[in-house]
Motif scaffolding. Structure first.
Motif, PDB file in Angstrom:
ATOM      1  N   LEU A   1     112.115  61.646  49.908  1.00 32.50           N
ATOM      2  CA  LEU A   1     112.943  62.504  50.749  1.00 32.50           C
ATOM      3  C   LEU A   1     112.905  63.950  50.267  1.00 32.50           C
ATOM      4  O   LEU A   1     113.516  64.834  50.871  1.00 32.50           O
ATOM      5  CB  LEU A   1     114.383  61.994  50.788  1.00 32.50           C
ATOM      6  CG  LEU A   1     114.546  60.554  51.297  1.00 32.50           C
ATOM      7  CD1 LEU A   1     116.011  60.167  51.334  1.00 32.50           C
ATOM      8  CD2 LEU A   1     113.909  60.393  52.661  1.00 32.50           C
ATOM      9  N   ALA A   2     112.204  64.195  49.164  1.00 34.30           N
ATOM     10  CA  ALA A   2     112.011  65.542  48.641  1.00 34.30           C
ATOM     11  C   ALA A   2     110.660  65.553  47.933  1.00 34.30           C
ATOM     12  O   ALA A   2     110.176  64.504  47.492  1.00 34.30           O
ATOM     13  CB  ALA A   2     113.131  65.914  47.671  1.00 34.30           C
ATOM     14  N   ILE A   3     110.068  66.745  47.810  1.00 33.65           N
ATOM     15  CA  ILE A   3     108.707  66.831  47.259  1.00 33.65           C
ATOM     16  C   ILE A   3     108.612  66.194  45.879  1.00 33.65           C
ATOM     17  O   ILE A   3     107.673  65.477  45.572  1.00 33.65           O
ATOM     18  CB  ILE A   3     108.262  68.300  47.205  1.00 33.65           C
ATOM     19  CG1 ILE A   3     108.112  68.847  48.628  1.00 33.65           C
ATOM     20  CG2 ILE A   3     106.929  68.424  46.453  1.00 33.65           C
ATOM     21  CD1 ILE A   3     107.741  70.300  48.685  1.00 33.65           C
ATOM     22  N   PHE A   4     109.588  66.434  45.035  1.00 34.26           N
ATOM     23  CA  PHE A   4     109.565  65.853  43.692  1.00 34.26           C
ATOM     24  C   PHE A   4     110.637  64.777  43.550  1.00 34.26           C
ATOM     25  O   PHE A   4     111.072  64.479  42.446  1.00 34.26           O
ATOM     26  CB  PHE A   4     109.761  66.960  42.643  1.00 34.26           C
ATOM     27  CG  PHE A   4     108.693  68.002  42.677  1.00 34.26           C
ATOM     28  CD1 PHE A   4     108.968  69.289  43.129  1.00 34.26           C
ATOM     29  CD2 PHE A   4     107.398  67.699  42.293  1.00 34.26           C
ATOM     30  CE1 PHE A   4     107.979  70.250  43.178  1.00 34.26           C
ATOM     31  CE2 PHE A   4     106.400  68.657  42.340  1.00 34.26           C
ATOM     32  CZ  PHE A   4     106.690  69.930  42.778  1.00 34.26           C
ATOM     33  N   GLY A   5     111.043  64.219  44.673  1.00 37.06           N
ATOM     34  CA  GLY A   5     112.057  63.187  44.639  1.00 37.06           C
ATOM     35  C   GLY A   5     111.505  61.852  44.197  1.00 37.06           C
ATOM     36  O   GLY A   5     110.293  61.637  44.158  1.00 37.06           O
ATOM     37  N   ILE A   6     112.410  60.955  43.872  1.00 34.99           N
ATOM     38  CA  ILE A   6     111.977  59.617  43.473  1.00 34.99           C
ATOM     39  C   ILE A   6     111.546  58.844  44.712  1.00 34.99           C
ATOM     40  O   ILE A   6     111.953  59.145  45.835  1.00 34.99           O
ATOM     41  CB  ILE A   6     113.096  58.862  42.737  1.00 34.99           C
ATOM     42  CG1 ILE A   6     114.318  58.671  43.648  1.00 34.99           C
ATOM     43  CG2 ILE A   6     113.490  59.594  41.468  1.00 34.99           C
ATOM     44  CD1 ILE A   6     115.384  57.781  43.029  1.00 34.99           C
TER      45      ILE A   6
ATOM     46  N   ILE B   1     112.151  62.533  55.830  1.00 39.34           N
ATOM     47  CA  ILE B   1     111.077  61.950  55.032  1.00 39.34           C
ATOM     48  C   ILE B   1     109.992  62.982  54.749  1.00 39.34           C
ATOM     49  O   ILE B   1     109.501  63.633  55.664  1.00 39.34           O
ATOM     50  CB  ILE B   1     110.473  60.738  55.757  1.00 39.34           C
ATOM     51  CG1 ILE B   1     111.531  59.643  55.927  1.00 39.34           C
ATOM     52  CG2 ILE B   1     109.263  60.192  54.990  1.00 39.34           C
ATOM     53  CD1 ILE B   1     111.113  58.515  56.840  1.00 39.34           C
ATOM     54  N   VAL B   2     109.630  63.101  53.486  1.00 37.85           N
ATOM     55  CA  VAL B   2     108.539  63.991  53.106  1.00 37.85           C
ATOM     56  C   VAL B   2     107.216  63.233  53.105  1.00 37.85           C
ATOM     57  O   VAL B   2     106.196  63.725  53.585  1.00 37.85           O
ATOM     58  CB  VAL B   2     108.803  64.609  51.719  1.00 37.85           C
ATOM     59  CG1 VAL B   2     107.591  65.375  51.223  1.00 37.85           C
ATOM     60  CG2 VAL B   2     110.026  65.516  51.773  1.00 37.85           C
ATOM     61  N   SER B   3     107.231  62.039  52.550  1.00 35.90           N
ATOM     62  CA  SER B   3     106.010  61.242  52.518  1.00 35.90           C
ATOM     63  C   SER B   3     106.343  59.759  52.364  1.00 35.90           C
ATOM     64  O   SER B   3     107.400  59.401  51.873  1.00 35.90           O
ATOM     65  CB  SER B   3     105.091  61.691  51.375  1.00 35.90           C
ATOM     66  OG  SER B   3     105.724  61.485  50.128  1.00 35.90           O
ATOM     67  N   ILE B   4     105.412  58.941  52.784  1.00 35.22           N
ATOM     68  CA  ILE B   4     105.506  57.488  52.630  1.00 35.22           C
ATOM     69  C   ILE B   4     104.177  57.002  52.078  1.00 35.22           C
ATOM     70  O   ILE B   4     103.126  57.245  52.662  1.00 35.22           O
ATOM     71  CB  ILE B   4     105.797  56.786  53.966  1.00 35.22           C
ATOM     72  CG1 ILE B   4     107.087  57.307  54.593  1.00 35.22           C
ATOM     73  CG2 ILE B   4     105.886  55.270  53.753  1.00 35.22           C
ATOM     74  CD1 ILE B   4     107.379  56.738  55.974  1.00 35.22           C
ATOM     75  N   ASP B   5     104.214  56.309  50.970  1.00 33.33           N
ATOM     76  CA  ASP B   5     102.965  55.836  50.358  1.00 33.33           C
ATOM     77  C   ASP B   5     102.316  54.734  51.190  1.00 33.33           C
ATOM     78  O   ASP B   5     101.112  54.751  51.420  1.00 33.33           O
ATOM     79  CB  ASP B   5     103.225  55.305  48.951  1.00 33.33           C
ATOM     80  CG  ASP B   5     103.568  56.416  47.975  1.00 33.33           C
ATOM     81  OD1 ASP B   5     104.057  56.103  46.870  1.00 33.33           O
ATOM     82  OD2 ASP B   5     103.348  57.603  48.302  1.00 33.33           O
TER      83      ASP B   5
END
Length: 121
Positions: free
Chosen positions: A101-106, A28-32
């Motif tokens: 799951l990626a910096i510019f991922g959906i 995981i890169v980020s979670i809103d």
């Protein structure tokens, strides 16, 4: 692949306390947003509490009794439930929204398997 693993549900008497935990695993890169929903028998799933970018919101029915907190470093969200009532009885689901799951991922949303909370009168 992302998995949400919940823990902390159980049986408690009215007025009691429980703490739910939900950990998101995966690359995981980020979670809103992370939050908790619940669904009682015969009812629709409803939002209980949500944490987004440091802000929180709660269902009116739990305000003042439940507290949501989040550890972004661990991709974990908690729900501290106090002064529990029989009406709080439900399956509680963890939700992670806007997971990348990626910096510019959906962004995708994920759900946990649910944990039962039963409050006896």
């Amino acid at each position: 692949q992302v998995q949400l693993v919940e823990s902390g549900g159980g049986l408690v008497q009215s007025g009691g306390t429980l703490r739910l935990s939900c950990a998101a695993s995966g690359s995981i890169v980020s979670i809103d947003s992370m939050g908790w929903y619940r669904q009682a028998p015969g009812k629709q799933r409803e939002l209980v509490a949500q944490s987004t970018d440091g802000s929180t919101n709660y269902a009116d029915s739990v305000k003042g009794r439940f507290t949501i907190s989040r550890d972004n470093a661990k991709n974990t969200v908690y729900l501290q439930m106090t002064s529990l009532k029989p009406d709080d009885t439900a399956v509680y689901y963890c939700n992670a929204a806007g997971v990348r799951l990626a910096i510019f991922g959906i962004r995708r949303d994920y759900w946990g398997q649910g944990t039962q909370v039963t409050v006896s009168s």
